[in-house]
Design a protein around this motif. Structure first.
Motif, mmCIF file in Angstrom:
data_model
loop_
_atom_site.group_PDB
_atom_site.id
_atom_site.type_symbol
_atom_site.label_atom_id
_atom_site.label_comp_id
_atom_site.label_asym_id
_atom_site.label_seq_id
_atom_site.Cartn_x
_atom_site.Cartn_y
_atom_site.Cartn_z
ATOM 1 N N GLY A 1 0.832 -1.203 0.000
ATOM 2 C CA GLY A 1 0.000 0.000 0.000
ATOM 3 C C GLY A 1 0.860 1.245 0.000
ATOM 4 N N PRO A 2 0.258 2.400 0.234
ATOM 5 C CA PRO A 2 0.999 3.654 0.152
ATOM 6 C C PRO A 2 1.823 3.927 1.406
ATOM 7 C CG PRO A 2 -1.254 4.097 0.767
ATOM 8 C CD PRO A 2 -1.165 2.607 0.511
ATOM 9 N N THR A 3 2.756 4.847 1.269
ATOM 10 C CA THR A 3 3.489 5.415 2.390
ATOM 11 C C THR A 3 2.957 6.828 2.588
ATOM 12 O OG1 THR A 3 5.454 4.097 1.927
ATOM 13 C CG2 THR A 3 5.760 6.088 3.230
ATOM 14 N N VAL A 4 2.501 7.138 3.808
ATOM 15 C CA VAL A 4 1.758 8.378 4.052
ATOM 16 C C VAL A 4 2.384 9.125 5.230
ATOM 17 C CG1 VAL A 4 -0.502 9.391 4.468
ATOM 18 C CG2 VAL A 4 -0.319 7.236 3.204
ATOM 19 N N PHE A 5 2.624 10.410 5.031
ATOM 20 C CA PHE A 5 3.252 11.287 6.011
ATOM 21 C C PHE A 5 2.190 12.164 6.665
ATOM 22 C CE2 PHE A 5 5.327 15.454 6.837
ATOM 23 C CZ PHE A 5 6.265 15.054 7.775
ATOM 24 N N PHE A 6 2.261 12.298 7.998
ATOM 25 C CA PHE A 6 1.259 13.051 8.757
ATOM 26 C C PHE A 6 1.921 14.159 9.562
ATOM 27 C CE2 PHE A 6 -0.560 8.892 8.059
ATOM 28 C CZ PHE A 6 -1.885 9.155 7.760
ATOM 29 N N MET A 7 1.445 15.386 9.358
ATOM 30 C CA MET A 7 1.863 16.538 10.158
ATOM 31 C C MET A 7 0.722 16.952 11.079
ATOM 32 S SD MET A 7 3.666 18.997 7.300
ATOM 33 C CE MET A 7 4.416 20.128 8.489
ATOM 34 N N GLY A 8 1.079 17.503 12.247
ATOM 35 C CA GLY A 8 0.074 18.049 13.141
ATOM 36 C C GLY A 8 0.248 19.528 13.389
ATOM 37 N N ALA A 9 1.301 20.119 12.820
ATOM 38 C CA ALA A 9 1.590 21.542 12.972
ATOM 39 C C ALA A 9 2.425 21.986 11.777
ATOM 40 C CB ALA A 9 2.338 21.809 14.280
ATOM 41 N N SER A 10 2.415 23.292 11.515
ATOM 42 C CA SER A 10 2.978 23.778 10.249
ATOM 43 C C SER A 10 4.403 24.310 10.391
ATOM 44 C CB SER A 10 2.070 24.858 9.660
ATOM 45 O OG SER A 10 1.923 25.934 10.562
ATOM 46 N N ASP A 11 5.286 23.451 10.888
ATOM 47 C CA ASP A 11 6.713 23.708 10.832
ATOM 48 C C ASP A 11 7.405 22.352 10.829
ATOM 49 O OD1 ASP A 11 9.111 25.010 10.645
ATOM 50 O OD2 ASP A 11 8.926 26.145 12.518
ATOM 51 N N PHE A 12 8.666 22.326 10.522
ATOM 52 C CA PHE A 12 9.333 21.042 10.344
ATOM 53 C C PHE A 12 10.835 21.242 10.379
ATOM 54 C CE2 PHE A 12 8.535 23.029 6.287
ATOM 55 C CZ PHE A 12 9.732 22.894 5.578
ATOM 56 N N VAL A 13 11.553 20.151 10.593
ATOM 57 C CA VAL A 13 13.013 20.137 10.513
ATOM 58 C C VAL A 13 13.362 19.555 9.146
ATOM 59 C CG1 VAL A 13 15.156 19.351 11.572
ATOM 60 C CG2 VAL A 13 13.139 19.771 13.005
ATOM 61 N N GLU A 14 13.809 20.396 8.264
ATOM 62 C CA GLU A 14 14.004 19.990 6.867
ATOM 63 C C GLU A 14 14.894 18.761 6.749
ATOM 64 O OE1 GLU A 14 14.974 22.387 2.699
ATOM 65 O OE2 GLU A 14 15.058 23.392 4.642
ATOM 66 N N ARG A 15 15.980 18.724 7.500
ATOM 67 C CA ARG A 15 16.925 17.604 7.408
ATOM 68 C C ARG A 15 16.295 16.301 7.882
ATOM 69 N NH1 ARG A 15 19.488 22.196 8.601
ATOM 70 N NH2 ARG A 15 21.396 22.758 7.451
ATOM 71 N N ASP A 16 15.339 16.385 8.799
ATOM 72 C CA ASP A 16 14.702 15.173 9.303
ATOM 73 C C ASP A 16 13.720 14.572 8.293
ATOM 74 O OD1 ASP A 16 16.132 15.477 11.587
ATOM 75 O OD2 ASP A 16 14.448 15.990 12.884
ATOM 76 N N LEU A 17 13.299 15.366 7.316
ATOM 77 C CA LEU A 17 12.356 14.878 6.311
ATOM 78 C C LEU A 17 13.051 14.297 5.089
ATOM 79 C CD1 LEU A 17 9.612 17.663 6.263
ATOM 80 C CD2 LEU A 17 9.905 15.757 7.844
ATOM 81 N N THR A 18 14.311 14.671 4.883
ATOM 82 C CA THR A 18 15.028 14.243 3.693
ATOM 83 C C THR A 18 15.132 12.723 3.643
ATOM 84 O OG1 THR A 18 16.290 16.300 3.696
ATOM 85 C CG2 THR A 18 17.187 14.455 2.417
#
Length: 327
Positions: free
Chosen positions: A223-240
């Motif tokens: 099935g798919p791989t799905v990313f979930f956020m709960g707030a509108s900021d992020f650590v760019e390096r952690d998402l790479t």
């Protein structure tokens, strides 16, 4: 939507593993010692296979119900949706915490896991009661763990995480991603702080601080791989490197975060589908069409336009409450 079985990270990993397997060492030189025998590499266990359909239902704010066969995963389930004055200019931080038992009974028939991005009331309010009703495991920050204890949840039902963990649940896994909470126009946030020990049982919304923020990536077998956020900021390096097929992206609450959408789309490797979340008035019932404050409607339109500009091949899906989506 058609099923999407693409898993780019696994594809790259398997390709690298295949390259390693075809590199065969030569014999030892005649004048040197014999090479020690190597045990054969163990045969990897077959990947878990999924049985049953997969669906995603938006419960408003950043809340989701994910049904994976006979398992149900909840993300930030906030169903009580009571009035704090936030959307009418009369915000009262002493608003008592309230659980709408009838609403929970209507929506939550089962749950195996609850993923908590952070512990503000519009994300955590209903979590302890749902966990009590269903026996679901609560995954969240150390603050979520201590708040769970304050509500009387047993230690064995609480899983404190900090980011980097990959948890296997049979036919799906959950990767915990370190993240950040949104900033308001003053570059601050409501109710910052953490709980490093179990507090007294919370009574008002101010008793539920942010408590650090996480994001989650759910990878479903076949099935798919799905990313979930709960707030509108992020650590760019952690998402790479996450490269999800679908990303549930929180609406910006201000412009304090620089280049929010372009950096986010690039860090996530331009997902095939983006679903905006946390744009509705979460103090109104879950009735379609969702109620949206005028300023939030403008921000939602701006988010959709920004995603299309930064990631032209990405499809943007603005969800409705309770609709079963399949990706």
């Amino acid at each position: 939507m058609p099923e999407n079985h693409l898993d780019r990270r696994r594809l790259l990993r398997d390709a690298a593993a295949g390259a390693a397997l075809v590199t065969v060492g030569g014999l030892a030189a005649a004048t040197g010692p014999a090479a020690p025998a190597r045990a054969a590499a163990p045969t990897p266990a077959p990947a878990p296979r999924r049985t049953g359909a997969v669906s995603f239902r938006w419960w408003g704010t950043s809340g989701w119900r994910i049904d994976i066969g006979d398992r149900t995963v909840l993300v930030d389930p906030y169903l009580s949706r009571y009035d704090t004055g936030l959307f009418t200019g009369k915000f009262n931080q002493e608003t008592p915490l309230t659980v709408a038992e009838e609403v929970l009974g209507r929506y939550v028939d089962r749950a195996s896991t609850i993923l908590v991005t952070h512990t503000h009331w519009d994300h955590f309010n209903d979590v302890p009661r749902i966990a009590q009703r269903t026996g679901a495991r609560v995954v969240g920050t150390l603050t979520a763990y201590h708040l769970g204890l304050a509500y009387g949840l047993p230690v064995g039902q609480l899983s404190p995480v900090k980011g980097g963990e990959v948890l296997q649940f049979g036919d799906h896994s959950v990767e915990v991603v370190g993240s950040l909470h949104s900033r308001n126009a003053s570059y601050s946030m409501a109710f910052p702080g953490v709980r490093v020990t179990p507090p007294a049982r919370p009574e008002t919304i101010a008793d539920l601080p942010e408590g650090d923020t996480l994001a989650y990536q759910v990878r479903i077998a076949d099935g798919p791989t799905v990313f979930f956020m709960g707030a509108s900021d992020f650590v760019e390096r952690d998402l790479t490197g996450l490269a999800p097929d679908v990303a549930m992206v929180a609406l910006q609450s201000s412009t304090a975060t620089a280049d929010y959408v372009p950096r986010l789309m690039a860090a996530l490797d331009h997902p095939k589908v983006v679903v905006p979340v946390h744009w509705d008035n979460f103090e109104t019932p879950l009735v379609n069409p969702p109620t949206v404050a005028p300023a939030d409607r403008d921000r939602l339109n701006a988010l959709v336009a920004a995603v299309r500009a930064a990631s032209p091949r990405t499809r943007v899906l603005v969800p409705e409450y309770g609709t079963a989506y399949r990706f």
